[in-house]
Scaffold this motif. Structure first.
Motif, PDB file in Angstrom:
ATOM      1  N   TYR A  47      40.943 -17.712 -56.491  1.00 25.18           N
ATOM      2  CA  TYR A  47      40.150 -18.067 -56.230  1.00 25.18           C
ATOM      3  C   TYR A  47      38.639 -17.578 -55.919  1.00 25.18           C
ATOM      4  O   TYR A  47      37.549 -17.266 -56.861  1.00 25.18           O
ATOM      5  CB  TYR A  47      40.184 -20.056 -55.888  1.00 25.18           C
ATOM      6  CG  TYR A  47      38.977 -20.748 -56.023  1.00 25.18           C
ATOM      7  CD1 TYR A  47      37.992 -21.021 -57.775  1.00 25.18           C
ATOM      8  CD2 TYR A  47      38.255 -20.857 -55.235  1.00 25.18           C
ATOM      9  CE1 TYR A  47      36.775 -21.605 -57.041  1.00 25.18           C
ATOM     10  CE2 TYR A  47      37.079 -21.596 -56.021  1.00 25.18           C
ATOM     11  CZ  TYR A  47      36.350 -22.182 -56.584  1.00 25.18           C
ATOM     12  OH  TYR A  47      35.577 -22.860 -56.238  1.00 25.18           O
ATOM     13  N   LEU A  48      38.982 -17.227 -54.979  1.00 23.79           N
ATOM     14  CA  LEU A  48      37.542 -16.163 -54.014  1.00 23.79           C
ATOM     15  C   LEU A  48      37.424 -15.540 -54.121  1.00 23.79           C
ATOM     16  O   LEU A  48      35.838 -15.143 -54.944  1.00 23.79           O
ATOM     17  CB  LEU A  48      38.581 -16.336 -52.372  1.00 23.79           C
ATOM     18  CG  LEU A  48      38.780 -17.335 -51.446  1.00 23.79           C
ATOM     19  CD1 LEU A  48      38.950 -16.759 -50.560  1.00 23.79           C
ATOM     20  CD2 LEU A  48      37.357 -18.659 -51.563  1.00 23.79           C
ATOM     21  N   ASP A  49      38.070 -14.518 -55.592  1.00 25.97           N
ATOM     22  CA  ASP A  49      37.793 -13.178 -56.158  1.00 25.97           C
ATOM     23  C   ASP A  49      37.263 -13.826 -57.018  1.00 25.97           C
ATOM     24  O   ASP A  49      35.729 -13.282 -57.122  1.00 25.97           O
ATOM     25  CB  ASP A  49      39.409 -12.839 -56.396  1.00 25.97           C
ATOM     26  CG  ASP A  49      39.744 -11.714 -55.107  1.00 25.97           C
ATOM     27  OD1 ASP A  49      38.918 -11.426 -53.989  1.00 25.97           O
ATOM     28  OD2 ASP A  49      41.032 -11.722 -55.483  1.00 25.97           O
ATOM     29  N   LEU A  50      37.284 -14.685 -58.229  1.00 26.06           N
ATOM     30  CA  LEU A  50      36.925 -14.865 -59.507  1.00 26.06           C
ATOM     31  C   LEU A  50      34.590 -15.411 -58.655  1.00 26.06           C
ATOM     32  O   LEU A  50      33.977 -15.212 -59.861  1.00 26.06           O
ATOM     33  CB  LEU A  50      37.314 -15.591 -59.473  1.00 26.06           C
ATOM     34  CG  LEU A  50      38.500 -15.569 -60.658  1.00 26.06           C
ATOM     35  CD1 LEU A  50      38.640 -17.202 -61.233  1.00 26.06           C
ATOM     36  CD2 LEU A  50      37.716 -15.392 -61.452  1.00 26.06           C
ATOM     37  N   LEU A  51      35.210 -16.269 -57.471  1.00 25.56           N
ATOM     38  CA  LEU A  51      33.408 -16.851 -57.089  1.00 25.56           C
ATOM     39  C   LEU A  51      32.551 -15.578 -56.685  1.00 25.56           C
ATOM     40  O   LEU A  51      31.479 -15.542 -57.441  1.00 25.56           O
ATOM     41  CB  LEU A  51      33.439 -17.522 -56.088  1.00 25.56           C
ATOM     42  CG  LEU A  51      34.444 -19.210 -55.592  1.00 25.56           C
ATOM     43  CD1 LEU A  51      34.265 -18.648 -54.413  1.00 25.56           C
ATOM     44  CD2 LEU A  51      33.751 -20.012 -56.504  1.00 25.56           C
ATOM     45  N   SER A  52      33.232 -14.650 -57.008  1.00 25.85           N
ATOM     46  CA  SER A  52      32.026 -12.971 -57.300  1.00 25.85           C
ATOM     47  C   SER A  52      31.584 -12.332 -58.075  1.00 25.85           C
ATOM     48  O   SER A  52      30.749 -11.872 -58.941  1.00 25.85           O
ATOM     49  CB  SER A  52      32.795 -11.630 -56.641  1.00 25.85           C
ATOM     50  OG  SER A  52      33.626 -12.382 -55.067  1.00 25.85           O
ATOM     51  N   LEU A  53      32.480 -12.878 -59.057  1.00 25.05           N
ATOM     52  CA  LEU A  53      31.357 -13.032 -60.719  1.00 25.05           C
ATOM     53  C   LEU A  53      31.086 -14.042 -61.190  1.00 25.05           C
ATOM     54  O   LEU A  53      30.678 -13.561 -62.282  1.00 25.05           O
ATOM     55  CB  LEU A  53      33.372 -12.483 -61.281  1.00 25.05           C
ATOM     56  CG  LEU A  53      34.652 -11.896 -60.790  1.00 25.05           C
ATOM     57  CD1 LEU A  53      35.570 -12.476 -62.299  1.00 25.05           C
ATOM     58  CD2 LEU A  53      34.011 -10.040 -61.529  1.00 25.05           C
ATOM     59  N   VAL A  54      30.286 -15.049 -60.543  1.00 29.62           N
ATOM     60  CA  VAL A  54      29.648 -15.826 -60.839  1.00 29.62           C
ATOM     61  C   VAL A  54      28.273 -15.571 -59.833  1.00 29.62           C
ATOM     62  O   VAL A  54      28.295 -15.349 -58.712  1.00 29.62           O
ATOM     63  CB  VAL A  54      29.622 -16.905 -61.275  1.00 29.62           C
ATOM     64  CG1 VAL A  54      31.351 -17.114 -61.753  1.00 29.62           C
ATOM     65  CG2 VAL A  54      30.760 -18.010 -59.938  1.00 29.62           C
ATOM     66  N   SER A  55      26.967 -16.949 -60.464  1.00 29.70           N
ATOM     67  CA  SER A  55      25.818 -16.595 -59.877  1.00 29.70           C
ATOM     68  C   SER A  55      26.091 -18.008 -58.886  1.00 29.70           C
ATOM     69  O   SER A  55      27.609 -18.839 -58.796  1.00 29.70           O
ATOM     70  CB  SER A  55      24.906 -17.598 -60.769  1.00 29.70           C
ATOM     71  OG  SER A  55      24.712 -19.209 -60.938  1.00 29.70           O
ATOM     72  N   GLU A  56      24.997 -17.570 -57.478  1.00 24.14           N
ATOM     73  CA  GLU A  56      25.641 -18.681 -56.139  1.00 24.14           C
ATOM     74  C   GLU A  56      25.357 -20.221 -56.823  1.00 24.14           C
ATOM     75  O   GLU A  56      26.493 -20.225 -56.057  1.00 24.14           O
ATOM     76  CB  GLU A  56      24.124 -18.053 -55.761  1.00 24.14           C
ATOM     77  CG  GLU A  56      24.517 -18.875 -54.042  1.00 24.14           C
ATOM     78  CD  GLU A  56      23.354 -18.317 -53.556  1.00 24.14           C
ATOM     79  OE1 GLU A  56      22.659 -20.010 -52.237  1.00 24.14           O
ATOM     80  OE2 GLU A  56      22.584 -17.421 -54.066  1.00 24.14           O
ATOM     81  N   GLU A  57      24.470 -20.519 -58.032  1.00 24.18           N
ATOM     82  CA  GLU A  57      24.574 -21.550 -58.167  1.00 24.18           C
ATOM     83  C   GLU A  57      25.731 -22.149 -58.478  1.00 24.18           C
ATOM     84  O   GLU A  57      26.348 -23.408 -58.119  1.00 24.18           O
ATOM     85  CB  GLU A  57      23.325 -21.746 -59.689  1.00 24.18           C
ATOM     86  CG  GLU A  57      23.029 -22.948 -59.992  1.00 24.18           C
ATOM     87  CD  GLU A  57      22.172 -23.469 -60.758  1.00 24.18           C
ATOM     88  OE1 GLU A  57      22.189 -24.629 -60.893  1.00 24.18           O
ATOM     89  OE2 GLU A  57      21.785 -22.735 -60.795  1.00 24.18           O
ATOM     90  N   THR A  58      26.441 -21.564 -59.233  1.00 25.86           N
ATOM     91  CA  THR A  58      27.818 -21.580 -60.702  1.00 25.86           C
ATOM     92  C   THR A  58      27.963 -22.166 -59.087  1.00 25.86           C
ATOM     93  O   THR A  58      29.515 -22.367 -59.383  1.00 25.86           O
ATOM     94  CB  THR A  58      28.110 -20.687 -61.021  1.00 25.86           C
ATOM     95  OG1 THR A  58      27.284 -20.912 -62.426  1.00 25.86           O
ATOM     96  CG2 THR A  58      29.548 -20.881 -62.015  1.00 25.86           C
ATOM     97  N   ARG A  59      28.784 -21.058 -58.013  1.00 27.65           N
ATOM     98  CA  ARG A  59      30.123 -20.801 -57.546  1.00 27.65           C
ATOM     99  C   ARG A  59      30.125 -21.971 -56.391  1.00 27.65           C
ATOM    100  O   ARG A  59      30.707 -23.092 -55.836  1.00 27.65           O
ATOM    101  CB  ARG A  59      29.869 -19.749 -55.861  1.00 27.65           C
ATOM    102  CG  ARG A  59      30.295 -19.447 -55.104  1.00 27.65           C
ATOM    103  CD  ARG A  59      30.154 -17.864 -54.205  1.00 27.65           C
ATOM    104  NE  ARG A  59      28.795 -17.875 -53.907  1.00 27.65           N
ATOM    105  CZ  ARG A  59      27.737 -16.666 -54.852  1.00 27.65           C
ATOM    106  NH1 ARG A  59      28.407 -16.197 -54.862  1.00 27.65           N
ATOM    107  NH2 ARG A  59      26.784 -16.772 -53.433  1.00 27.65           N
TER     108      ARG A  59
END
Length: 300
Positions: free
Chosen positions: A77-89
């Motif tokens: 999940y942490l790896d996936l968080l790098s794929l999205v915007s700060e707002e989405t994260r």
């Protein structure tokens, strides 16, 4: 920001390989099913992040800890968080922590994972910036009493100091000859702020890497980079003994007033700790590694 569909495919392949290696396909079964009509990679990445935890029962801690399911899923999940915007994260993290609040045992376990993976510099996914929304949610939680919130409040206060993009806190340093200077008075395109202890083995290794780096030395010769090596402890005699091991082009100094530690001007979790600052002393890289530093300059 553009996302490559191959990155998402690679993610699924990696999950598949991990599942096979662990002797289970549970991780794949828990993956959210992305609607077929979502074709754009960014849409698919957002969907994965926002629905990553849909199939997890946070009331059943026994199933979550079986085969380290929760911890392994958390790292993915942490790896996936790098794929999205700060707002989405931040929205996704908020959803995760709300689900975890269903049971205090689960909430505390995830809070432990947050600190273990995001705050420990030795973690392969260390990222203090990602840790901030997790800590904010921990502090807001009604599950924790005031005593239990002391630790996350302390960590958040430290992380918020000298963040990437902010002006680094100024301080006074002292040279071997007794002369003093301040960080902000250093005039150069880049300042490498190097908190170290000459007795520590990791510091000796980093000092050697910096001293032998063609990129670093090239910038120093061009007067575009200055390395400010600063010692924070009080064994000044030992510090002076190591002065000859430092290149003359570096600023070899110590904190005579012990203010950096005592006043908490910087959050130093251990040695070595390095920051890269721009000409205005804005933080470019915080608590970084030699490899990331070298990569940054190689891309300039």
């Amino acid at each position: 920001r553009k996302y490559s569909i191959w990155l998402l495919l690679s993610y699924i392949i990696v999950l598949s390989c991990n599942a096979q290696q662990q002797g289970t396909d549970m991780l794949l079964k828990m993956m959210p099913e992305i609607p077929d009509e979502m074709k754009e990679p960014s849409q698919r990445a957002n969907y994965l992040v926002m629905h990553f935890w849909d199939k997890y029962d946070f009331n059943d801690m026994s199933s979550l800890i079986k085969d380290n399911l929760l911890e392994r899923s958390y790292v993915d999940y942490l790896d996936l968080l790098s794929l999205v915007s700060e707002e989405t994260r931040e929205h996704s993290i908020d959803l995760l922590m709300k689900k975890a609040e269903k049971k205090k045992e689960t909430f505390l376990f995830i809070s432990q994972l947050n600190e273990q993976y995001l705050y420990n510099p030795d973690s392969p996914v260390y990222d203090a910036e990602k840790y901030i929304p997790f800590l904010q949610r921990e502090i807001k939680s009604s599950l924790l009493d005031e005593t239990e919130k002391i630790r996350p409040e302390f960590l958040l206060e430290n992380i918020m100091k000298n963040r990437t993009g902010q002006i680094a806190n100024d301080f006074t340093y002292t040279l071997e000859n007794g002369q003093t200077g301040t960080l902000h008075a250093i005039k150069t395109d880049y300042t490498l702020l190097y908190f170290n202890d000459p007795e520590c083995e990791d510091c000796l290794m980093l000092t050697k890497k910096l001293a032998e780096s063609p990129v670093i030395n090239g910038l120093i010769r061009q007067e575009k980079l200055k390395i400010l090596a600063i010692y924070l402890n009080d064994d000044i005699a030992s510090w002076k003994e190591h002065a000859s091991t430092i290149l003359d082009s570096w600023v070899y100094s110590y904190d005579a007033g012990q203010k950096i530690n005592m006043e908490g001007i910087y959050n130093i979790k251990g040695f070595p700790t390095i920051y890269l600052l721009d000409k205005d002393k804005k933080v470019l890289l915080k608590d970084t590694t030699f490899e990331k530093l070298d990569n940054y300059f190689s891309q300039q």
